[in-house]
Design an enzyme around this catalytic site. Structure first.
Site: not given
Length: 356
Positions: A216, A247, A244, A270, A267-268
């Site tokens: 992200t 976050d 889909r 979601g 970031t990660g």
């Protein structure tokens, strides 16, 4: 006599060891970043702008050519300089984060805009959000397929509609009607992302997919008026289900900004960041828990989210210029700009070890 014997023995030992090499040793494998006994502390101070290029996407030093290192550092630096120009010209923090994120969206190295990952049906669906700290105004788009810069579409939603989040065809049409540049799906295509999709679809190579292909991008900024803003943009997960949404476009999960607490871009994983209300919880811990920014970010990113089954990181900035970038992944591409113009970029795993 005893002291003389020790000196002689030491000299003999040095002769046996021989001359030392002047070459620098290979950096050791990064150890998790320890927390000071007094608690987490900010990574930097006097910061006015920061960007990230995704958690879990750090480079391995021994496997990275100087050209690749330079490309990533230049990409982060270009984003910081774009935001710096805005702030130097007396622009506001929203202008700055939009400018910085647009540069990252236009750079095929990063999973946002040009270079976004593919969905399971080989399409592209992009998400973005932006938030202004002084009045909690926010805008977001999800699942857009023809906007060149989704972060600008998110800002349009914030400033030119009564809504916060638009998705799919409606978001694309809204952006086009308001004059944003549009593109066809092939604009987002890159060979690297296509190769990652093919690896993800092949059980034999699924684990070898590009680590950059789940990242992200984001930015946080503090302007002359001491107003904060945050922005986040992504292509989502490689080989994700069509439709889909993670976050990144969810205010309070992937993005949050409030002047009296912090500006945060996440970031990660979601789904976990949504379940844990990651960015909003950091703000709440500062506001209601009376905890420092570094303590709050550490609590959420390193303690709470992994307990829910997901990893990742955030960049967070407050009005005092305190900046923190905790992450539970092995690395996180990011950089920051200080008020005196100093740019710092971190791209290698050993520059950004996981917090614990």
């Amino acid at each position: 006599m005893r002291g003389r014997t020790i000196v002689l023995l030491t000299a003999a030992a040095l002769l046996l060891v021989g001359p030392q090499s002047s070459a620098l040793p290979e950096p050791p494998a990064p150890e998790p970043a320890e927390v000071d006994a007094r608690g987490p502390a900010p990574d930097a101070r006097n910061v006015v702008l920061a960007v990230h290029g995704g958690a879990g996407g750090g480079l391995v030093r021994k496997d990275t050519s100087p050209e690749v290192e330079r490309a990533y550092r230049d990409g982060l630096t270009a984003a910081l300089r774009a935001g710096q120009k805005v702030l130097r010209d007396k622009g506001n923090s929203v202008d700055a984060v939009e400018a910085a994120v647009k540069v990252l969206e236009d750079n095929p190295l990063f999973n946002a805009g040009k270079g976004a990952v593919f969905t399971e049906d080989a399409g592209h669906e992009l998400d973005a959000s932006i938030m202004r700290g002084k009045d909690l105004a926010a805008g977001a788009v999800a699942g857009v397929r023809s906007v060149r810069n989704p972060i600008s579409a998110a800002r349009l939603v914030m400033e030119k509609s009564k809504h916060v989040l638009l998705s799919g065809e409606g978001a694309d049409d809204f952006a086009a009607r308001n004059g944003l540049p549009t593109v066809t799906q092939d604009y987002y295509w890159t060979q690297a992302r296509w190769d990652s999709l093919m690896k993800a679809k092949n059980p034999a190579t699924r684990d070898l997919a590009d680590p950059q292909a789940h990242g992200t991008v984001g930015a946080v900024a503090l302007d002359r008026a001491r107003d904060l803003a945050a922005a986040t943009s992504t292509g989502g997960l490689n080989n994700k289900m069509t439709g889909r949404i993670g976050d990144s476009p969810v205010i309070g999960a992937g993005t949050y900004a409030r002047n009296d607490t912090a500006a945060i871009s996440a970031t990660g994983a979601g789904e976990v960041f949504i379940r844990g209300s990651a960015a909003g919880t950091i703000s709440n811990l500062v506001e209601f828990g009376r905890r420092s920014l570094a303590e709050s970010a550490f609590e959420v990113v390193v303690k709470r989210l992994p307990a829910l089954g997901g990893t990742g990181g955030v960049i967070a900035l407050n009005r005092a210029g305190e900046f923190d970038a905790p992450h539970s992944t092995p690395g996180m591409l990011h950089g920051y700009l200080t008020a005196d113009g100093r740019v710092v970029t971190k791209v290698f795993l050993d520059e950004t070890p996981a917090n614990r």
